[in-house]
Design an enzyme around this catalytic site. Sequence first.
Site, mmCIF file in Angstrom:
data_model
loop_
_atom_site.group_PDB
_atom_site.id
_atom_site.type_symbol
_atom_site.label_atom_id
_atom_site.label_comp_id
_atom_site.label_asym_id
_atom_site.label_seq_id
_atom_site.Cartn_x
_atom_site.Cartn_y
_atom_site.Cartn_z
ATOM 1 N N ASP A 54 0.843 -1.201 0.000
ATOM 2 C CA ASP A 54 0.000 0.000 0.000
ATOM 3 C C ASP A 54 0.873 1.244 0.000
ATOM 4 O O ASP A 54 2.000 1.228 0.497
ATOM 5 C CB ASP A 54 -0.912 0.023 1.238
ATOM 6 C CG ASP A 54 -1.782 -1.222 1.348
ATOM 7 O OD1 ASP A 54 -2.598 -1.440 0.446
ATOM 8 O OD2 ASP A 54 -1.612 -1.963 2.332
ATOM 9 N N ASP A 56 0.557 5.137 1.304
ATOM 10 C CA ASP A 56 -0.215 6.096 2.093
ATOM 11 C C ASP A 56 0.338 7.490 1.893
ATOM 12 O O ASP A 56 1.560 7.703 1.845
ATOM 13 C CB ASP A 56 -0.170 5.733 3.583
ATOM 14 C CG ASP A 56 -0.874 4.413 3.874
ATOM 15 O OD1 ASP A 56 -1.739 4.017 3.075
ATOM 16 O OD2 ASP A 56 -0.537 3.778 4.888
ATOM 17 N N ASP A 135 3.846 6.160 15.158
ATOM 18 C CA ASP A 135 4.116 5.171 16.199
ATOM 19 C C ASP A 135 5.586 4.784 16.302
ATOM 20 O O ASP A 135 6.225 4.975 17.333
ATOM 21 C CB ASP A 135 3.230 3.929 16.006
ATOM 22 C CG ASP A 135 3.243 3.388 14.576
ATOM 23 O OD1 ASP A 135 4.058 3.856 13.753
ATOM 24 O OD2 ASP A 135 2.428 2.494 14.284
#
Length: 436
Positions: A54, A56, A135
């Site tokens: 993916d 992002d 994170d």
Amino acid sequence: MKGYVLPRAEHGISREDISDNALKVLYRLNNAGFESYLVGGCVRDLMLGIIPKDFDVVTNATPEQIKGLFKNCRLIGRRFRLAHIVFGRDIIEVATFRGHHSDTDNQTLGKASEHGQLLRDNVFGSIEEDAERRDFTFNAMYYNVADFTVTDFANGREAIQKGEVALIGDPEVRFREDPVRMLRAVRFAVKLNMVIAEHTAAPIKSMASLLNNIPPARLFEETLKLFLSGQGKATFLKLREYNLLEPLFPQVTPLIKDDNSKELQFILRVLENTDDRINNNQRVTPAFLYAALLWYPLEEHAQKVQAEAGLNNHDAFNIAAGDVIHRQTQRIMIPKRFSTVIRDIWILQQRLPRRFGRRAFQMLSHPKFRAGYDFLLVRGQVEGGDLLELADWWTEFQSADNGKQKRMLSALRKKEGGQGKPRRRRAPKAKGNTDA
């Protein structure tokens, strides 16, 4: 947080390795006067030489501004407001820079629970604030298509070189904000062949119970990432090491404390087979995995129900199956399309030993026969004895021709000590004269 800017020559990322659709999104946002960057796992993977699944994008445009630029955009999420730009089956996820929360924030934009978990997170900010909100250190790298640079805000490149999964900020605070980060730490460590940094790993065991606060639907999606990534066995063992299985599978963990237990060996063998199938581009279903994880809790509970309620084996088994699935869905939501298949696989374990008459042939035409047989085969490999003998019989029977199948059933009847049900004799006709 000040970022270190890596020029094109230092990071090695090429536009040729980036999705065309992601590039379209980046260029349109830039041309409209907004900042936009690739961020997170896709940048990390490109720097590791891994093809990202993916791409992002992050921007200073608000979700509504993003939607105004793209007709193929849909806004999703309440906890995290996101824009999905849809190109057929390809979806580019676009987020607005996250900002820091404060006590004066509008509760409709940002809200935390009494445990510190973020319940709503739509406070927007700058790229620097967004980086601090990421994170792990290697997920705070931003690729800019305008000048081909990567801005590294948290020494992510150093973490990659050291092979460490390290949280940004105080681990206890960050895990309280989102306990799923503990699962992500384990997943990244296994996926990237890294270790969890000491300061990040230290509080995980004591904070594992915070996963009880996560909605069951979200945990279902997370477990798919954990176990259906091609590295499920290693991930399971790492979760067990950090006591993270208890809040996910409370019925399972008491049975797998012993490294040599049949319960643990069965689960690991199923996960190993699942990994092999995924890595060979073969189809897998979460239903089979969940059926395996919950099989021994089902057997144990069925025996208890039968003893306490005085029911026959069939009824006790069905009641126990419903109980075990219900208890599991309180922690991890299992969609009905999977729970139905789980029950089918379990019921077949009761039916596969019954082979006389036409039952064996009827079993072969059952839509879930293959899944039930595969499940039986792993059970036989782990437990041996009569179970392995039964699995071997089905292995031979399903590939035999019709004549051999009949001979196998005949031999089975003789071995079991009889010819099956005795044939009913017709009553003799009454003797006597009949009228002409």
